[in-house]
Design a protein around this motif. Structure first.
Motif, PDB file in Angstrom:
ATOM      1  N   LYS A  98      -5.487  -0.277  70.525  1.00  0.00           N
ATOM      2  CA  LYS A  98      -6.609  -0.015  71.435  1.00  0.00           C
ATOM      3  C   LYS A  98      -6.251   0.893  72.601  1.00  0.00           C
ATOM      4  O   LYS A  98      -7.052   1.728  73.009  1.00  0.00           O
ATOM      5  CB  LYS A  98      -7.193  -1.329  71.935  1.00  0.00           C
ATOM      6  CG  LYS A  98      -7.827  -2.136  70.806  1.00  0.00           C
ATOM      7  CD  LYS A  98      -8.415  -3.423  71.302  1.00  0.00           C
ATOM      8  CE  LYS A  98      -9.033  -4.184  70.125  1.00  0.00           C
ATOM      9  NZ  LYS A  98      -9.450  -5.527  70.521  1.00  0.00           N
ATOM     10  N   LEU A  99      -5.047   0.715  73.165  1.00  0.00           N
ATOM     11  CA  LEU A  99      -4.669   1.505  74.337  1.00  0.00           C
ATOM     12  C   LEU A  99      -3.710   2.647  74.026  1.00  0.00           C
ATOM     13  O   LEU A  99      -3.504   3.523  74.871  1.00  0.00           O
ATOM     14  CB  LEU A  99      -4.050   0.589  75.411  1.00  0.00           C
ATOM     15  CG  LEU A  99      -4.952  -0.522  75.945  1.00  0.00           C
ATOM     16  CD1 LEU A  99      -4.180  -1.409  76.917  1.00  0.00           C
ATOM     17  CD2 LEU A  99      -6.192   0.055  76.611  1.00  0.00           C
ATOM     18  N   GLY A 100      -3.086   2.625  72.857  1.00  0.00           N
ATOM     19  CA  GLY A 100      -2.153   3.691  72.485  1.00  0.00           C
ATOM     20  C   GLY A 100      -0.864   3.692  73.278  1.00  0.00           C
ATOM     21  O   GLY A 100      -0.234   4.734  73.444  1.00  0.00           O
ATOM     22  N   ILE A 101      -0.462   2.522  73.779  1.00  0.00           N
ATOM     23  CA  ILE A 101       0.764   2.420  74.586  1.00  0.00           C
ATOM     24  C   ILE A 101       1.696   1.356  74.007  1.00  0.00           C
ATOM     25  O   ILE A 101       2.292   0.570  74.743  1.00  0.00           O
ATOM     26  CB  ILE A 101       0.444   2.132  76.063  1.00  0.00           C
ATOM     27  CG1 ILE A 101      -0.424   0.875  76.201  1.00  0.00           C
ATOM     28  CG2 ILE A 101      -0.215   3.327  76.723  1.00  0.00           C
ATOM     29  CD1 ILE A 101      -0.595   0.380  77.627  1.00  0.00           C
ATOM     30  N   GLY A 102       1.829   1.331  72.703  1.00  0.00           N
ATOM     31  CA  GLY A 102       2.650   0.324  72.038  1.00  0.00           C
ATOM     32  C   GLY A 102       4.097   0.310  72.482  1.00  0.00           C
ATOM     33  O   GLY A 102       4.779  -0.709  72.365  1.00  0.00           O
ATOM     34  N   ASP A 103       4.572   1.421  73.048  1.00  0.00           N
ATOM     35  CA  ASP A 103       5.955   1.475  73.534  1.00  0.00           C
ATOM     36  C   ASP A 103       6.147   0.678  74.821  1.00  0.00           C
ATOM     37  O   ASP A 103       7.264   0.491  75.269  1.00  0.00           O
ATOM     38  CB  ASP A 103       6.382   2.927  73.751  1.00  0.00           C
ATOM     39  CG  ASP A 103       5.530   3.650  74.784  1.00  0.00           C
ATOM     40  OD1 ASP A 103       4.307   3.395  74.844  1.00  0.00           O
ATOM     41  OD2 ASP A 103       6.088   4.483  75.516  1.00  0.00           O
ATOM     42  N   LYS A 104       5.065   0.178  75.409  1.00  0.00           N
ATOM     43  CA  LYS A 104       5.163  -0.575  76.659  1.00  0.00           C
ATOM     44  C   LYS A 104       5.200  -2.091  76.440  1.00  0.00           C
ATOM     45  O   LYS A 104       5.133  -2.854  77.394  1.00  0.00           O
ATOM     46  CB  LYS A 104       3.999  -0.230  77.590  1.00  0.00           C
ATOM     47  CG  LYS A 104       4.106   1.155  78.178  1.00  0.00           C
ATOM     48  CD  LYS A 104       3.110   1.335  79.285  1.00  0.00           C
ATOM     49  CE  LYS A 104       3.330   2.664  79.971  1.00  0.00           C
ATOM     50  NZ  LYS A 104       2.528   2.781  81.183  1.00  0.00           N
ATOM     51  N   THR A 105       5.288  -2.520  75.193  1.00  0.00           N
ATOM     52  CA  THR A 105       5.398  -3.950  74.929  1.00  0.00           C
ATOM     53  C   THR A 105       6.388  -4.203  73.803  1.00  0.00           C
ATOM     54  O   THR A 105       6.542  -3.386  72.902  1.00  0.00           O
ATOM     55  CB  THR A 105       4.028  -4.579  74.593  1.00  0.00           C
ATOM     56  OG1 THR A 105       4.196  -5.994  74.465  1.00  0.00           O
ATOM     57  CG2 THR A 105       3.426  -4.006  73.341  1.00  0.00           C
ATOM     58  N   GLN A 106       7.086  -5.323  73.901  1.00  0.00           N
ATOM     59  CA  GLN A 106       7.991  -5.725  72.836  1.00  0.00           C
ATOM     60  C   GLN A 106       8.276  -7.207  72.923  1.00  0.00           C
ATOM     61  O   GLN A 106       8.018  -7.849  73.940  1.00  0.00           O
ATOM     62  CB  GLN A 106       9.286  -4.920  72.862  1.00  0.00           C
ATOM     63  CG  GLN A 106      10.133  -5.098  74.086  1.00  0.00           C
ATOM     64  CD  GLN A 106      11.412  -4.290  73.989  1.00  0.00           C
ATOM     65  OE1 GLN A 106      12.226  -4.507  73.087  1.00  0.00           O
ATOM     66  NE2 GLN A 106      11.596  -3.368  74.919  1.00  0.00           N
ATOM     67  N   ILE A 107       8.801  -7.727  71.832  1.00  0.00           N
ATOM     68  CA  ILE A 107       9.201  -9.126  71.782  1.00  0.00           C
ATOM     69  C   ILE A 107      10.651  -9.177  71.348  1.00  0.00           C
ATOM     70  O   ILE A 107      11.075  -8.418  70.485  1.00  0.00           O
ATOM     71  CB  ILE A 107       8.277  -9.940  70.845  1.00  0.00           C
ATOM     72  CG1 ILE A 107       8.563 -11.425  70.976  1.00  0.00           C
ATOM     73  CG2 ILE A 107       8.361  -9.445  69.427  1.00  0.00           C
ATOM     74  CD1 ILE A 107       7.506 -12.308  70.334  1.00  0.00           C
ATOM     75  N   LYS A 108      11.430 -10.026  71.986  1.00  0.00           N
ATOM     76  CA  LYS A 108      12.838 -10.228  71.654  1.00  0.00           C
ATOM     77  C   LYS A 108      12.996 -11.669  71.191  1.00  0.00           C
ATOM     78  O   LYS A 108      12.711 -12.610  71.924  1.00  0.00           O
ATOM     79  CB  LYS A 108      13.746  -9.997  72.866  1.00  0.00           C
ATOM     80  CG  LYS A 108      13.739  -8.597  73.385  1.00  0.00           C
ATOM     81  CD  LYS A 108      14.559  -7.705  72.497  1.00  0.00           C
ATOM     82  CE  LYS A 108      14.637  -6.327  73.131  1.00  0.00           C
ATOM     83  NZ  LYS A 108      15.487  -5.432  72.433  1.00  0.00           N
ATOM     84  N   TRP A 109      13.415 -11.835  69.929  1.00  0.00           N
ATOM     85  CA  TRP A 109      13.676 -13.157  69.372  1.00  0.00           C
ATOM     86  C   TRP A 109      15.185 -13.382  69.420  1.00  0.00           C
ATOM     87  O   TRP A 109      15.958 -12.482  69.149  1.00  0.00           O
ATOM     88  CB  TRP A 109      13.217 -13.220  67.920  1.00  0.00           C
ATOM     89  CG  TRP A 109      11.775 -12.912  67.705  1.00  0.00           C
ATOM     90  CD1 TRP A 109      11.234 -11.671  67.495  1.00  0.00           C
ATOM     91  CD2 TRP A 109      10.683 -13.821  67.673  1.00  0.00           C
ATOM     92  NE1 TRP A 109       9.876 -11.777  67.323  1.00  0.00           N
ATOM     93  CE2 TRP A 109       9.505 -13.094  67.417  1.00  0.00           C
ATOM     94  CE3 TRP A 109      10.591 -15.195  67.806  1.00  0.00           C
ATOM     95  CZ2 TRP A 109       8.255 -13.684  67.323  1.00  0.00           C
ATOM     96  CZ3 TRP A 109       9.338 -15.777  67.705  1.00  0.00           C
ATOM     97  CH2 TRP A 109       8.192 -15.037  67.469  1.00  0.00           C
ATOM     98  N   PHE A 110      15.615 -14.580  69.749  1.00  0.00           N
ATOM     99  CA  PHE A 110      17.043 -14.879  69.739  1.00  0.00           C
ATOM    100  C   PHE A 110      17.239 -16.350  69.436  1.00  0.00           C
ATOM    101  O   PHE A 110      16.308 -17.149  69.506  1.00  0.00           O
ATOM    102  CB  PHE A 110      17.703 -14.474  71.072  1.00  0.00           C
ATOM    103  CG  PHE A 110      17.138 -15.162  72.278  1.00  0.00           C
ATOM    104  CD1 PHE A 110      17.760 -16.293  72.787  1.00  0.00           C
ATOM    105  CD2 PHE A 110      16.015 -14.684  72.919  1.00  0.00           C
ATOM    106  CE1 PHE A 110      17.234 -16.934  73.902  1.00  0.00           C
ATOM    107  CE2 PHE A 110      15.497 -15.317  74.035  1.00  0.00           C
ATOM    108  CZ  PHE A 110      16.102 -16.443  74.522  1.00  0.00           C
TER     109      PHE A 110
END
Length: 72
Positions: free
Chosen positions: A51-63
């Motif tokens: 929707k916003l075209g800013i997918g590089d501004k979010t992430q998830i880190k699993w550990f």
């Protein structure tokens, strides 16, 4: 008033968009099961990427534990 029980994480994240958003999640953390967190994060990813075209501004880190905040 019960905002934690009224709004889900994806709805709260929508309020901070377009600011960067990151989730750090321990597979064994009792806060939320992996499946529930993944479901909510998929909504966030949809908002930021599709929707916003800013997918590089979010992430998830699993550990694999213990419960920590890495802040990286």
């Amino acid at each position: 008033m019960n905002p934690g029980g009224t709004f889900n994480y994806a709805e709260v994240t929508a309020l901070i968009a377009p600011r960067p958003f990151m989730v750090e999640h321990d597979h064994f953390d009792g806060v939320a099961p992996n499946q529930a967190l993944g479901h909510e994060y998929a909504k966030v990813q949809n908002l930021y990427s599709a929707k916003l075209g800013i997918g590089d501004k979010t992430q998830i880190k699993w550990f694999a534990g213990p419960h920590t905040i890495n802040s990286k």
